[in-house]
Design an enzyme around this catalytic site. Structure first.
Site, PDB file in Angstrom:
ATOM      1  N   GLY A  43       0.825  -1.198   0.000  1.00 15.32           N
ATOM      2  CA  GLY A  43       0.000   0.000   0.000  1.00 15.32           C
ATOM      3  C   GLY A  43       0.857   1.244   0.000  1.00 15.32           C
ATOM      4  O   GLY A  43       2.080   1.198   0.185  1.00 15.32           O
ATOM      5  N   GLY A  87       0.607   5.711   0.953  1.00 10.81           N
ATOM      6  CA  GLY A  87      -0.145   6.845   1.481  1.00 10.81           C
ATOM      7  C   GLY A  87       0.746   8.063   1.586  1.00 10.81           C
ATOM      8  O   GLY A  87       1.889   8.072   1.100  1.00 10.81           O
ATOM      9  N   ASP A 130      -5.995   9.134  15.611  1.00  8.66           N
ATOM     10  CA  ASP A 130      -6.187   8.807  14.197  1.00  8.66           C
ATOM     11  C   ASP A 130      -6.878   7.450  14.053  1.00  8.66           C
ATOM     12  O   ASP A 130      -6.475   6.624  13.240  1.00  8.66           O
ATOM     13  CB  ASP A 130      -4.846   8.811  13.459  1.00  8.66           C
ATOM     14  CG  ASP A 130      -5.022   9.022  11.955  1.00  8.66           C
ATOM     15  OD1 ASP A 130      -6.114   9.467  11.541  1.00  8.66           O
ATOM     16  OD2 ASP A 130      -4.078   8.749  11.201  1.00  8.66           O
TER      17      ASP A 130
END
Length: 597
Positions: free
Chosen positions: A292, A294, A413
């Site tokens: 992934g 980000g 978060d």
């Protein structure tokens, strides 16, 4: 235990005493145990200048490699030093020594290369021949390939083809093949001293340029040392065998050993290991499989052993002060809980920084929510009962952060992307880059700037008009997560023009207030009860004022129950004075404290 300590001293430290013969402060040194032994004419940078000859200074880098830096600022790693033949073996840690050779001016150093020189050719087409040549890919340019050729080889095939001679280096052909460089030194002449088993150094111990051989004050001849090692090894084997026999006959000792091993394993599990950037590349197989990406960086799949897989997060913004990197290590490195992802290790190699976590093959909760939302008519890949299990596990993880540690950890978060799922779909909270520590005696924390992800940030984090930032800010984010789990399964009506209304939180509240069934896909008996419970708990958690939200302990209790006695919360979308959550034990104002850096 004292026996093992004594054996460790005899086996490890006693042999080192034999090197104490040199001048004070000039004892034999090394950057690491398996590294080259450093003594006159070489010295390490921390030793006095009289310990080494001018131009023979070595350094230790962060990876504990032994480094030789030439006058042209070229730095190579020392692999071996042969004091008898006065030869030093070097290699390039970047695996392209050919790039550094043009900058290497040996005339300004004490070292010389006596090997046959190699010739470099630039070829527009790949060369194929029977001669002694080697491709140097790190020197290749667009449309050209570079080859190193031994000067003793017939060069006609290169000169007559599509190749052009670009340089003749005074370094051997093997230098390019092995990425290693062998150099000799002529001054000072200490080879005879080494071959005689005596020391070499300055004549009076400090005067420069005058060297001679002198006897060692403590015997260090190789034969007695080898005999001592053999005798010590035999003694260690006898003692270990005796202890092993005692271990087999004593049940109490066996149980103690098991407990000790378990303690050491648990201790090891909660202490992250530091890795070099070279280790990171090896673990990820040169960043082969990306999991992934980000704003923080990229996550790669890695392998510590044949059975242990990890997720390696390589941080992108790594040239600043690295507050989030240090914060994550300092926070998650000290905790260990079944619903919190485990930090296995980290890398802080210059400006390169990475975090190594346990690998969870089912990715994040966000993946399943998006999968269900993209296929509204398909059978759900996660049952409502399993979603309830994920919600409860996440709540218990947050409860541990808020109450189970020495200091309260506020995550700031909480969102589906930061809830990872293992092979049994057990949730684990991750990404502590924005987390803060505060005292458990106080409940609020001062902040200089908002932090979190839009859509999950509590109102008080954005504006203090709604209240003080505290552990209740994580409750808000968790409530949004619960409602996201519910909203992701609302059946979409293609005839409805305003689909956003169907997915809005206010739409969920309105239907619950009217006692209407949410248009949720129900697959098993009892699913409706779970949907209603998750929605009501989520709505309690997203009350605008922190004082109106339940604590995470109360949230966990509500999720554990059957939900039949849960009352609908006040409307969180109306800017009115609403009643406080009845079960909240903290109905008083929250005290403001400073965050613990």
């Amino acid at each position: 235990m004292s026996i093992f300590t004594s054996l460790l001293f005899l086996l490890v430290f006693c042999p080192l005493l034999s090197f104490g013969h040199r001048l004070k402060g000039c004892e034999d040194s090394w950057c690491r145990n398996d590294g080259p032994n450093v003594h006159f004419p070489f010295r390490l940078g921390h030793q006095p200048k009289h310990c080494g000859y001018p131009g023979f200074e070595l350094q230790c880098n962060n990876q504990k490699d032994t480094i030789l830096e030439f006058p042209s600022s070229v730095r190579l790693v020392v692999e071996e030093i042969d004091y008898a033949s006065q030869q030093i073996h070097l290699y390039d840690p970047d695996k392209c020594i050919a790039v550094k050779l043009p900058q290497l001016n040996l005339s300004q150093s004490n070292f010389r290369n006596v090997k046959d020189p190699a010739v470099l050719f630039n070829c527009s087409t790949p060369f194929k021949g029977l001669y002694n040549y080697y491709s140097v890919p790190c020197l290749d340019s667009s449309g050209y390939e570079v080859y190193a050729v031994s000067s003793t080889t017939g060069l006609d095939s290169f000169l007559s083809g599509t190749c052009t001679k670009i340089h003749q280096y005074p370094y051997s052909f093997s230098t390019f093949v092995q990425n290693k460089l062998q150099l000799n030194w002529l001054i000072p002449l200490c080879g005879n001293c080494e071959s005689k088993g005596v020391d070499c150094g300055f004549k009076d111990g400090t005067k420069l340029l005058e060297t001679h051989c002198f006897n060692r004050t403590i015997t260090t001849s190789k034969k007695p040392l080898i005999a001592g090692v053999i005798l010590g090894t035999a003694l260690v084997c006898i003692i270990v065998f005796s202890i092993y026999q005692l271990y087999l006959t004593s049940k109490n000792d066996r149980e103690s050993r098991v407990r000790l091993e378990k303690f050491l394993e648990d201790y090891k599990a909660i202490r992250p290991t530091r890795y070099s950037y070279a280790d990171i590349k090896k673990i990820t197989d040169d960043f082969k499989e990306k999991l992934g990406e980000g704003s923080y960086g990229t996550v790669y799949k890695g392998r510590l052993s044949s059975e242990i897989f990890v997720a390696v997060k390589v941080l992108r913004d790594s040239k600043g002060k690295g507050e989030e990197f240090v914060n994550e290590i300092g926070t998650i490195g000290r905790i260990h809980h079944v619903n919190v992802v485990r930090l296995v290790g980290f890398c802080a190699d210059g400006f390169r920084r990475a975090l190594i976590y346990e690998y969870l093959q089912n990715d994040s909760l966000e993946r399943f929510i998006l999968l269900v939302r993209s296929s509204p008519d398909s059978v759900s890949v996660i049952s409502w009962n399993k979603l309830q299990h994920i919600a409860l596990g996440t709540a218990r993880g947050i409860e541990y952060l808020h109450q189970g540690c020495d200091q309260q950890i506020l995550h700031f978060d909480i969102k589906p992307q930061n809830i990872l799922l293992d092979h049994n779909l057990n949730p684990k909270i991750c990404d502590f880059g924005l987390a803060k520590l505060c005292s458990k005696e106080k409940s609020a924390v001062t902040m200089t700037a908002a932090r979190g992800t839009i859509g999950y940030i509590a109102p008080e984090v954005l504006s203090r008009n709604f209240g003080k930032v505290s552990h209740k800010s994580d409750i808000y984010s968790f409530g949004m997560l619960l409602l996201e789990m519910v909203g992701g399964r609302i059946k979409m009506n293609s005839k409805t023009k305003n689909h956003s209304k169907l997915n809005s939180l206010e739409w969920i509240y309105t239907h619950l207030e009217k006692g209407e069934e949410l248009k949720i896909r129900i697959e098993e008996e009892g699913d409706s009860t779970i949907v209603r419970k998750l929605a009501i708990v989520g709505l309690w958690c997203i009350q605008w004022h922190p004082i109106d939200r339940p604590s995470i302990k109360e949230v966990a209790q509500m999720l554990e129950g059957d939900g039949s006695h849960l009352n609908l919360s006040p409307n969180p979308f109306m800017a009115t004075n609403t009643p406080k959550f009845d079960a909240s034990p903290q109905s008083e104002d929250l005290d403001v404290i400073l965050e613990i850096e």
